[in-house]
Design a protein around this motif. Structure first.
Motif, PDB file in Angstrom:
ATOM      1  N   GLU A   1       4.159  20.363   3.026  1.00 40.82           N
ATOM      2  CA  GLU A   1       3.482  20.796   1.729  1.00 40.82           C
ATOM      3  C   GLU A   1       2.417  21.902   2.070  1.00 40.82           C
ATOM      4  O   GLU A   1       1.644  22.403   1.296  1.00 40.82           O
ATOM      5  N   THR A   2       1.955  22.086   3.493  1.00 42.55           N
ATOM      6  CA  THR A   2       1.043  22.846   3.759  1.00 42.55           C
ATOM      7  C   THR A   2       1.622  24.409   4.110  1.00 42.55           C
ATOM      8  O   THR A   2       2.747  24.565   4.322  1.00 42.55           O
ATOM      9  N   ARG A   3       0.497  25.486   3.944  1.00 46.16           N
ATOM     10  CA  ARG A   3       0.851  26.616   4.065  1.00 46.16           C
ATOM     11  C   ARG A   3       1.680  26.873   5.561  1.00 46.16           C
ATOM     12  O   ARG A   3       2.583  27.862   5.646  1.00 46.16           O
ATOM     13  N   MET A   4       1.185  26.413   6.696  1.00 48.95           N
ATOM     14  CA  MET A   4       1.629  26.786   8.026  1.00 48.95           C
ATOM     15  C   MET A   4       3.056  26.301   7.954  1.00 48.95           C
ATOM     16  O   MET A   4       3.726  27.054   8.516  1.00 48.95           O
ATOM     17  N   PHE A   5       3.507  25.107   7.350  1.00 43.99           N
ATOM     18  CA  PHE A   5       4.981  24.569   7.453  1.00 43.99           C
ATOM     19  C   PHE A   5       5.829  25.480   6.663  1.00 43.99           C
ATOM     20  O   PHE A   5       7.040  25.275   6.971  1.00 43.99           O
ATOM     21  N   LYS A   6       5.180  26.171   5.777  1.00 44.55           N
ATOM     22  CA  LYS A   6       6.086  27.109   4.785  1.00 44.55           C
ATOM     23  C   LYS A   6       6.143  28.176   5.398  1.00 44.55           C
ATOM     24  O   LYS A   6       7.178  28.942   4.836  1.00 44.55           O
ATOM     25  N   ILE A   7       5.586  28.719   6.534  1.00 47.15           N
ATOM     26  CA  ILE A   7       5.692  30.132   7.046  1.00 47.15           C
ATOM     27  C   ILE A   7       6.066  30.271   8.469  1.00 47.15           C
ATOM     28  O   ILE A   7       6.707  30.957   8.750  1.00 47.15           O
ATOM     29  N   LEU A   8       5.456  29.208   9.246  1.00 50.25           N
ATOM     30  CA  LEU A   8       5.949  29.336  10.789  1.00 50.25           C
ATOM     31  C   LEU A   8       7.249  28.687  11.164  1.00 50.25           C
ATOM     32  O   LEU A   8       7.846  27.882  10.174  1.00 50.25           O
ATOM     33  N   ASN A   9       7.936  29.024  12.169  1.00 50.55           N
ATOM     34  CA  ASN A   9       9.163  28.666  12.802  1.00 50.55           C
ATOM     35  C   ASN A   9       8.787  27.183  13.005  1.00 50.55           C
ATOM     36  O   ASN A   9       7.817  27.014  13.672  1.00 50.55           O
ATOM     37  N   PRO A  10       9.830  26.432  12.653  1.00 50.62           N
ATOM     38  CA  PRO A  10       9.936  25.057  13.129  1.00 50.62           C
ATOM     39  C   PRO A  10       9.565  24.695  14.755  1.00 50.62           C
ATOM     40  O   PRO A  10       8.714  23.595  15.018  1.00 50.62           O
ATOM     41  N   ILE A  11      10.038  25.540  15.648  1.00 51.44           N
ATOM     42  CA  ILE A  11       9.690  25.140  17.006  1.00 51.44           C
ATOM     43  C   ILE A  11       8.438  25.176  17.379  1.00 51.44           C
ATOM     44  O   ILE A  11       8.009  24.699  18.212  1.00 51.44           O
ATOM     45  N   ASP A  12       7.720  26.337  16.692  1.00 50.77           N
ATOM     46  CA  ASP A  12       6.226  26.449  17.009  1.00 50.77           C
ATOM     47  C   ASP A  12       5.423  25.449  16.371  1.00 50.77           C
ATOM     48  O   ASP A  12       4.326  25.325  16.461  1.00 50.77           O
TER      49      ASP A  12
END
Length: 320
Positions: free
Chosen positions: A148-159
């Motif tokens: 639900e966080t912004r970063m998890f909606k934007i960044l690549n899963p590996i990162d």
């Protein structure tokens, strides 16, 4: 009844399924892990900062677009904001360990926007660091709900591997004064300025002030959770302190004029919107009247400025 010629013709036609079976599947695109280019900059004696790019968080920067700092004490590092990911925090500590091989015992956070604190899990896991930040983080971010966080909606899963919501251990509504390993620090509440609950960190003996996103330079700010009046009030608090170095939340300028852009931006915003209200400009017209042209060449102007003006119009209209 089919003739021998018809049977021979039918036998020569290959079933469609054979053609489909010959098609090779397209391999899935492999996304390489982001490599953070960490270059700590010494901004004062015992104070080192990492400066992110002047952009929004996106996959190509893996969330490294905000600033964070390390403060050296007699027996540990104190960290001001951890950045957006576990891997970023780990990469930063690897570099800082080369300067002084000390544990991170205390982390102090500026506000609840996740590009500033989602890296906390690395330090909690590695050092069981004490996390100090706004109570809003614990109220709004629930461990296990990272998606639900912004970063998890934007960044690549590996990162994002290893990154998780880590609750704060302590909150100080009115701020607090510390003496950590011989370094005096003042954790000062600024109320609702850039976000709903902002803090800055002042190091009086070093004449350093860490403002996080209340101050930005080189790019336009976003006041999606803040207020014009709150920003202007926060600037007065910052001006009241004796400092030579100011580290913004986004931006590279740390000199005596580091906050000038932010002060001018919000001052002009207030003055021009109030003038527009006097002339009965309504919400549908405000972005045609208030354009803040002095900032049109700053980063993210086209992305953020019109929304900033619209939100500020709504705020200032209610003050009349």
């Amino acid at each position: 009844m089919p003739t021998k010629k018809d049977e021979a013709k039918a036998a020569s036609v290959k079933p469609v399924v054979e053609k489909v079976a010959d098609v090779k599947p397209t391999p899935a695109k492999v996304v390489a892990e982001h490599v953070y280019n960490i270059k700590p900059k010494k901004v004062a004696d015992g104070v080192y900062c990492m400066f992110g790019e002047l952009d929004m968080p996106k996959a190509s920067n893996a969330g490294y677009m905000s600033n964070s700092c390390y403060i050296q004490t007699s027996d540990s590092w104190v960290v001001w904001d951890t950045g957006a990911t576990y891997k970023f925090a780990k990469a930063v500590y690897t570099e800082m360990q080369k300067i002084a091989d000390l544990p991170v015992k205390t982390i102090i956070f500026s506000h609840e926007h996740d590009d500033h604190w989602l890296g906390a899990g690395y330090y909690k896991e590695e050092f069981n660091s004490t996390l100090i930040g706004t109570k809003i983080i614990n109220e709004r971010y629930i461990p296990g709900h990272e998606a639900e966080t912004r970063m998890f909606k934007i960044l690549n899963p590996i990162d994002l591997e290893g990154t998780k919501i880590t609750p704060m251990d302590k909150s100080y509504n009115e701020g607090h004064k510390f003496d950590i390993g011989g370094v005096k620090m003042e954790y000062i509440s600024l109320g609702q300025a850039h976000s709903e609950d902002d803090f800055m960190l002042y190091l009086p003996e070093k004449k350093v002030i860490l403002t996080a996103d209340v101050v930005m330079n080189g790019r336009i700010t976003s006041n999606r959770n803040g207020t014009v009046m709150g920003e202007l009030a926060a600037f007065d608090v910052i001006k009241s302190k004796d400092w030579n170095v100011l580290v913004p939340g986004h931006g590279l300028n740390t000199g005596k004029n580091a906050m000038d852009e932010s002060v001018l931006y919000f001052t002009q915003m207030k003055e021009q919107i109030l003038a527009a209200l006097e002339n009965d400009v309504d919400a549908t017209e405000i972005n045609e009247v208030v354009t803040l042209p002095d900032f049109k060449d700053k980063g993210l102007y086209k992305v953020l400025n019109s929304n900033n003006v619209s939100r500020s119009y709504n705020e200032l209209e209610m003050l009349e």
